[in-house]
Design an enzyme around this catalytic site. Sequence first.
Site, mmCIF file in Angstrom:
data_model
loop_
_atom_site.group_PDB
_atom_site.id
_atom_site.type_symbol
_atom_site.label_atom_id
_atom_site.label_comp_id
_atom_site.label_asym_id
_atom_site.label_seq_id
_atom_site.Cartn_x
_atom_site.Cartn_y
_atom_site.Cartn_z
ATOM 1 N N THR A 178 0.850 -1.200 0.000
ATOM 2 C CA THR A 178 0.000 0.000 0.000
ATOM 3 C C THR A 178 0.875 1.236 0.000
ATOM 4 O O THR A 178 1.831 1.306 0.758
ATOM 5 C CB THR A 178 -0.846 0.009 1.298
ATOM 6 O OG1 THR A 178 -1.821 -1.015 1.205
ATOM 7 C CG2 THR A 178 -1.518 1.347 1.537
ATOM 8 N N ASP A 209 -8.211 -0.031 6.474
ATOM 9 C CA ASP A 209 -7.880 1.201 7.194
ATOM 10 C C ASP A 209 -7.496 2.350 6.262
ATOM 11 O O ASP A 209 -7.642 3.521 6.600
ATOM 12 C CB ASP A 209 -6.695 0.959 8.128
ATOM 13 C CG ASP A 209 -5.458 0.522 7.335
ATOM 14 O OD1 ASP A 209 -5.577 -0.404 6.496
ATOM 15 O OD2 ASP A 209 -4.373 1.107 7.520
ATOM 16 N N THR A 229 0.459 1.198 6.938
ATOM 17 C CA THR A 229 0.298 0.064 6.034
ATOM 18 C C THR A 229 0.301 -1.197 6.893
ATOM 19 O O THR A 229 0.773 -1.191 8.016
ATOM 20 C CB THR A 229 1.413 0.021 4.965
ATOM 21 O OG1 THR A 229 1.205 -1.101 4.106
ATOM 22 C CG2 THR A 229 2.791 -0.081 5.575
HETATM 23 N N1 ASP Z 1 -3.687 -1.584 5.050
HETATM 24 C C1 ASP Z 1 -4.137 -2.242 3.849
HETATM 25 C C2 ASP Z 1 -5.476 -2.865 4.125
HETATM 26 O O1 ASP Z 1 -5.665 -3.442 5.166
HETATM 27 C C3 ASP Z 1 -3.226 -3.307 3.350
HETATM 28 C C4 ASP Z 1 -1.788 -2.949 3.189
HETATM 29 O O2 ASP Z 1 -1.303 -1.981 3.741
HETATM 30 O O3 ASP Z 1 -1.100 -3.660 2.472
HETATM 31 O O4 ASP Z 1 -6.305 -2.841 3.248
#
Ligand code: ASP
Length: 319
Positions: A178, A209, A229
């Site tokens: 992300t 989130d 992330t």
């Molecule tokens: N935080 C992101 C989610 O839960 C995933 C990620 O950061 O890779 O959708």
Amino acid sequence: MNRRGFIGKLSTVTAVAAAVNLEDYTKPTPKSFFIATWNNQEAVKTAQNYYSESLPLLDSIVKGINTVEDNPLDQSVGYGGRPDREGKVTLDACVMDHEGNAGSVVFLQNIKYAISLAHDVLKYTPHVILAGEGARQFALSRGYSETQMLTDLSKKQYETWLKEKEYKPIINIENHDTIGMLGLSDDGRLSGGCSTSGLSYKMHGRVGDSPIIGAGLYVDNEVGACVATGLGEKVLTSLSAFLVVEFIRQGLSPSAACKKALERIIQKEVAKPDFQVGLIAIDKKGGHGGYSIFNGFQYAHADQKNTSLYECDYFYKYE
Ligand code: ASP
């Protein structure tokens, strides 16, 4: 102050002292910089370049994030993102500016630039969040074109996943990247943005989130900014980005604030965590830092002179 910060300050002082033009004394000393989760050096460099060409801070962040949304090989963001368990790519994104204005899109399908659309929600609507079909309709009304977001690569991986249908909402360093980006302008303003396709093979309709103000991103221009992330459910239930900014307000450095917010998450676990969360933050004075639950988390940094990568400290090592 660390050595890098000290040297940075010294060279700033030298530059001002050497100038003879009175006008130079009245201009703010350039201090802008951008940081982004993971090894997104191209993205922060792009943001810095646009900013140097006089694009406003948040617009520059959006441009930087667009480069990642465009890249089909980045399978956690935008075009080519891994789909949910129904085979649909659904996107989440948000932005927040120095005045506390925010825009967000959640569960967005078939539109490539989720971060631009989140910025449009901020600019052109009286709302903060648009979801799903409403967000898509808004995109079409603003002239965005529809795109098939599932690439051959993501489709192939999804078909392999379908054979076992193992649902593991556990994140390790290989399967998420992300992009969250924060920026500080030359005149001390803060802004941020975040864009993701979320967890691979998540339930259809799941929102993480990343598009939620206070969880995945928070900006308080008086204090600092943070972006997250990792496993979104953990970040959502502890409002990590907001918490980090509050810890900075209490006097902690960005890294220490990120560490303390992660401690909150870890303390709630009955056993050792088996998921990753990484946080990065900047403060009003130009400090920046990050921390993660597991090793391997990095963030990219760009200012007018350099682009670099920082390794974050962590609580546990992957075994
Ligand atoms: N935080 C992101 C989610 O839960 C995933 C990620 O950061 O890779 O959708």
